[in-house]
Design a protein around this motif. Sequence first.
Motif, PDB file in Angstrom:
ATOM      1  N   LEU A 102       0.508  -1.235  -0.055  1.00 39.78           N
ATOM      2  CA  LEU A 102       0.006   0.017  -0.092  1.00 39.78           C
ATOM      3  C   LEU A 102       0.942   1.332   0.004  1.00 39.78           C
ATOM      4  O   LEU A 102       0.302   2.462  -0.020  1.00 39.78           O
ATOM      5  N   ARG A 103       2.301   1.187   0.218  1.00 42.57           N
ATOM      6  CA  ARG A 103       2.964   2.393   0.232  1.00 42.57           C
ATOM      7  C   ARG A 103       2.580   3.417  -0.796  1.00 42.57           C
ATOM      8  O   ARG A 103       2.698   4.519  -0.386  1.00 42.57           O
ATOM      9  N   ASP A 104       2.809   3.054  -1.830  1.00 46.83           N
ATOM     10  CA  ASP A 104       2.555   4.282  -2.975  1.00 46.83           C
ATOM     11  C   ASP A 104       1.115   3.944  -3.605  1.00 46.83           C
ATOM     12  O   ASP A 104       0.804   4.709  -4.757  1.00 46.83           O
ATOM     13  N   GLN A 105       0.060   3.548  -2.945  1.00 52.00           N
ATOM     14  CA  GLN A 105      -1.116   3.280  -3.630  1.00 52.00           C
ATOM     15  C   GLN A 105      -2.226   4.089  -3.277  1.00 52.00           C
ATOM     16  O   GLN A 105      -2.142   4.541  -1.962  1.00 52.00           O
ATOM     17  N   ARG A 106      -2.963   4.945  -4.074  1.00 56.69           N
ATOM     18  CA  ARG A 106      -4.024   5.591  -3.815  1.00 56.69           C
ATOM     19  C   ARG A 106      -5.357   4.622  -3.680  1.00 56.69           C
ATOM     20  O   ARG A 106      -5.904   4.453  -4.647  1.00 56.69           O
ATOM     21  N   ALA A 107      -5.465   4.087  -2.328  1.00 57.02           N
ATOM     22  CA  ALA A 107      -6.476   3.020  -2.169  1.00 57.02           C
ATOM     23  C   ALA A 107      -7.451   3.212  -1.241  1.00 57.02           C
ATOM     24  O   ALA A 107      -7.148   4.341  -0.356  1.00 57.02           O
ATOM     25  N   LEU A 108      -8.544   2.685  -1.129  1.00 58.82           N
ATOM     26  CA  LEU A 108      -9.573   2.778   0.120  1.00 58.82           C
ATOM     27  C   LEU A 108      -9.691   1.694   0.642  1.00 58.82           C
ATOM     28  O   LEU A 108      -9.962   0.552  -0.047  1.00 58.82           O
ATOM     29  N   LEU A 109      -9.532   1.428   1.999  1.00 60.76           N
ATOM     30  CA  LEU A 109      -9.523   0.179   2.818  1.00 60.76           C
ATOM     31  C   LEU A 109     -10.767   0.325   3.529  1.00 60.76           C
ATOM     32  O   LEU A 109     -11.054   1.281   4.449  1.00 60.76           O
ATOM     33  N   LEU A 110     -12.127  -0.552   3.285  1.00 59.25           N
ATOM     34  CA  LEU A 110     -13.137  -0.475   4.198  1.00 59.25           C
ATOM     35  C   LEU A 110     -12.981  -1.837   4.923  1.00 59.25           C
ATOM     36  O   LEU A 110     -13.125  -2.758   4.804  1.00 59.25           O
ATOM     37  N   LEU A 111     -12.846  -1.222   6.386  1.00 58.33           N
ATOM     38  CA  LEU A 111     -12.885  -2.392   7.411  1.00 58.33           C
ATOM     39  C   LEU A 111     -14.355  -2.323   7.971  1.00 58.33           C
ATOM     40  O   LEU A 111     -14.738  -1.493   8.914  1.00 58.33           O
ATOM     41  N   ASP A 112     -14.997  -3.451   7.908  1.00 54.33           N
ATOM     42  CA  ASP A 112     -16.273  -3.495   8.266  1.00 54.33           C
ATOM     43  C   ASP A 112     -16.533  -4.368   9.420  1.00 54.33           C
ATOM     44  O   ASP A 112     -16.193  -5.503   9.331  1.00 54.33           O
ATOM     45  N   GLY A 113     -17.204  -4.066  10.511  1.00 53.14           N
ATOM     46  CA  GLY A 113     -17.388  -4.903  11.692  1.00 53.14           C
ATOM     47  C   GLY A 113     -16.453  -4.835  12.530  1.00 53.14           C
ATOM     48  O   GLY A 113     -15.846  -6.026  13.097  1.00 53.14           O
ATOM     49  N   VAL A 114     -15.729  -3.629  13.166  1.00 49.14           N
ATOM     50  CA  VAL A 114     -14.450  -3.866  13.876  1.00 49.14           C
ATOM     51  C   VAL A 114     -14.627  -3.789  15.227  1.00 49.14           C
ATOM     52  O   VAL A 114     -13.740  -3.977  16.242  1.00 49.14           O
ATOM     53  N   ASP A 115     -16.202  -3.842  15.807  1.00 49.26           N
ATOM     54  CA  ASP A 115     -16.601  -3.500  17.173  1.00 49.26           C
ATOM     55  C   ASP A 115     -15.650  -4.357  17.985  1.00 49.26           C
ATOM     56  O   ASP A 115     -15.039  -3.854  19.048  1.00 49.26           O
ATOM     57  N   HIS A 116     -15.623  -5.608  17.775  1.00 48.62           N
ATOM     58  CA  HIS A 116     -14.799  -6.624  18.833  1.00 48.62           C
ATOM     59  C   HIS A 116     -13.513  -6.636  18.627  1.00 48.62           C
ATOM     60  O   HIS A 116     -12.811  -7.314  19.182  1.00 48.62           O
ATOM     61  N   LEU A 117     -12.873  -5.921  17.621  1.00 51.60           N
ATOM     62  CA  LEU A 117     -11.429  -5.808  17.253  1.00 51.60           C
ATOM     63  C   LEU A 117     -10.681  -4.542  17.236  1.00 51.60           C
ATOM     64  O   LEU A 117      -9.718  -4.272  16.685  1.00 51.60           O
ATOM     65  N   VAL A 118     -11.375  -3.558  18.156  1.00 53.64           N
ATOM     66  CA  VAL A 118     -10.751  -2.239  18.199  1.00 53.64           C
ATOM     67  C   VAL A 118      -9.324  -2.297  18.354  1.00 53.64           C
ATOM     68  O   VAL A 118      -8.637  -1.559  18.140  1.00 53.64           O
TER      69      VAL A 118
END
Length: 732
Positions: A102-118
């Motif tokens: 990801l170092r040079d990427q213009r990307a979008l990361l969607l992390l869904d359902g993080v509640d129990h892994l904050v």
Amino acid sequence: MERSYLPAEVTSFVGRRAELAEIKRLLGVSRLVTLTGLGGVGKSRLALRAARAVRRSFPGGVHLVDLSDLEDPELLGHTVCQALGLPDRTARTPLEVLIEHLRDQRALLLLDGVDHLVSPCAPLVDALLRAAPRLRVLVTSRQVLDVPGEHLLVVPPLPVPGPDEPASAARHESVALFVERAAAAVAGFELTERNREAVARLCARLDGIPLALELAAVRLHAMSVEQILDRLDGRFRLLVGGGPTRPPRHQTLRTAMGWSHELCTPEERLLWARLSVFTGSFDLDAAESVCADERLPAAAILDGVAGLVEKSIVMREDSDGGVRYRLLDTVREYGAEWLLLLDPEGAAELRARHVRHFTAFATACEAAWFGPDQERIFARTRAEHRNLRAALEFCVTRPGHARDGMGLAAILWFYWVGCGYLGEGRHWLDQALALDPAPSPERARALWACGYVAGVQGDIAYATRLLEECREIGDPRVAARAVHRLACTAFLDDELERAVPLFEEALKRYARLDDGAPPRGTGPPEPFGDVGGHAAVARVELAMVTAFLGRRARSAELCREARAMCERRGERWVRAHLDYVESYWAWASGDPVRAIGLARASLAAHHAFHDVIGVVMAVELIALLVTEGAAVPSAYDQAAVLQGAAARLWQSVGMPSFGSRYFNEPHQECARRARAAIGERRYTAMLARGGRLGLDATVSRALSDESELVGVGHLDPGAAVKYALSDDTVNP
């Protein structure tokens, strides 16, 4: 090229214009946006719609990572890597792999359902944002991550009509959602003067929570809106639970769950509770195997699942492998609570049945792996990945199940190695082995599988130690595999002369075992029962060793034997490695057309299995082959671009060319030719261009025919492959 990895919408999206506009604005000014709100309010659906709306702004891709059912926080990094399509074959940490990608990427990361892994998610997101300045992260969670720079958007319930607004009910998004879902449930349903007030009251009573509204709409199969309201305002008030400290809207959602639960038959309620042991999706066979007993016969499972689908408790999904089912996260949690309430001891036994079912599933897949159904086995196993993970999690966290965990993790070797999940396989194998050091058949198999995984990852010393222990305690079949893998560790360590006798010994052991083995397909599948498939693999690997040593006759003989074995079985994964060896020989023998056809066939097959090591080896060889007799500079440009792409892929799977001077020969020769033809400056620029390609783009480019081969003309890739495979022998 724009890349989007988002699931298709199966129902229409209603409302949320203001929230969508705000998410777009926040993503423009912040690199981390977190959507919070109560369960069932629609955070996930809103985030997916927003991600789909902005995807053109992210040429590096929009990647969904569903974390809702991930139980082991140590697998967080692996899960994110898998969602991004990054190979899981390196001994580096997943964070290092992600940063590199990801170092040079213009990307979008969607992390869904993080509640129990904050707790584990916060440092991961912080590290990625610091290392990848063009990355944006969108999170859905009931809790904030509390990471510097985080912008929050609390997702509210849909607007509902006030007590004095029934006449204007239609303009409220909650009403629009209910009416649309009701029309899908009951043909011809619409908002009328007669039902307008009741619909408005119902939407207000459910506080505009989308999940509650959708569950209510399904009830119209059997009840009118007025009847639903009467039941909500009466007896179902008792289902709130949780006491006065529970937030009102959580009470409403729990009421909706309880209401759906109460309207189920006793058999459906029991099945709902039992289905909560599945993680992700499941098929009918799994439901029957795990959930059926004397209280709930197997014959009743189909009707029970159908009833739960009709009530929107269970979601039906069509896939290439057939119909699968899924419980929404909130629905699954509710079922799990009832499972523990109804039968705490039975809940543990149900989880154990879940383990036994997926161990039998994995055993059947492993037994059939070296055969014509490899791609289907890969797809089926990947569809069950979350259930396999849940079964392994149960084994390594419950006393008395360590050997079950070793057995399951070991039998999945074909998935860890052949399908790009080495890192996760090593995680489970290491954990299970540490729990039970006593000699056992399960330990011997796990030692072999872990040694195999560690060796491919480049951890040669650790792999050797495990395989030596395995050889001492394993039965003849496992011991033969241990000798085979010890030969491979010597091969990867560039000790070719030491590898040859080990390979020959393994082949002799396999031959003795194969002579006494029952015919394939007789009786139930047995763990580690297949001998012939591994004998074919050993022949291919020994053919490669002897090729590097210049022993052409022996290499050609081994290739002929291996190809005949693959063709008898209809096998493709081993054949892809064989195609690479024969391509190398064809190049060395002066037949570039046959060589490039074989290399492309190898590449296509490895890509189908997500075997990135096989992909990058084939790409390196193709880069060299496009320079054979090249008449124009563009061929050398193409070669350098492919080398740049391969360099990036090597970073994700470990040391380039395994650190081996033999595997590195095609790369060095290609680089020498390209530098001489186009100069150092242009060569470096083409390498950089290739370094920006992802896996799919790299494979597409390598399978194209942008090069010109002297004396061949414009032979298209399909014709080249057909020509290459027209002769089953190597021409040394």
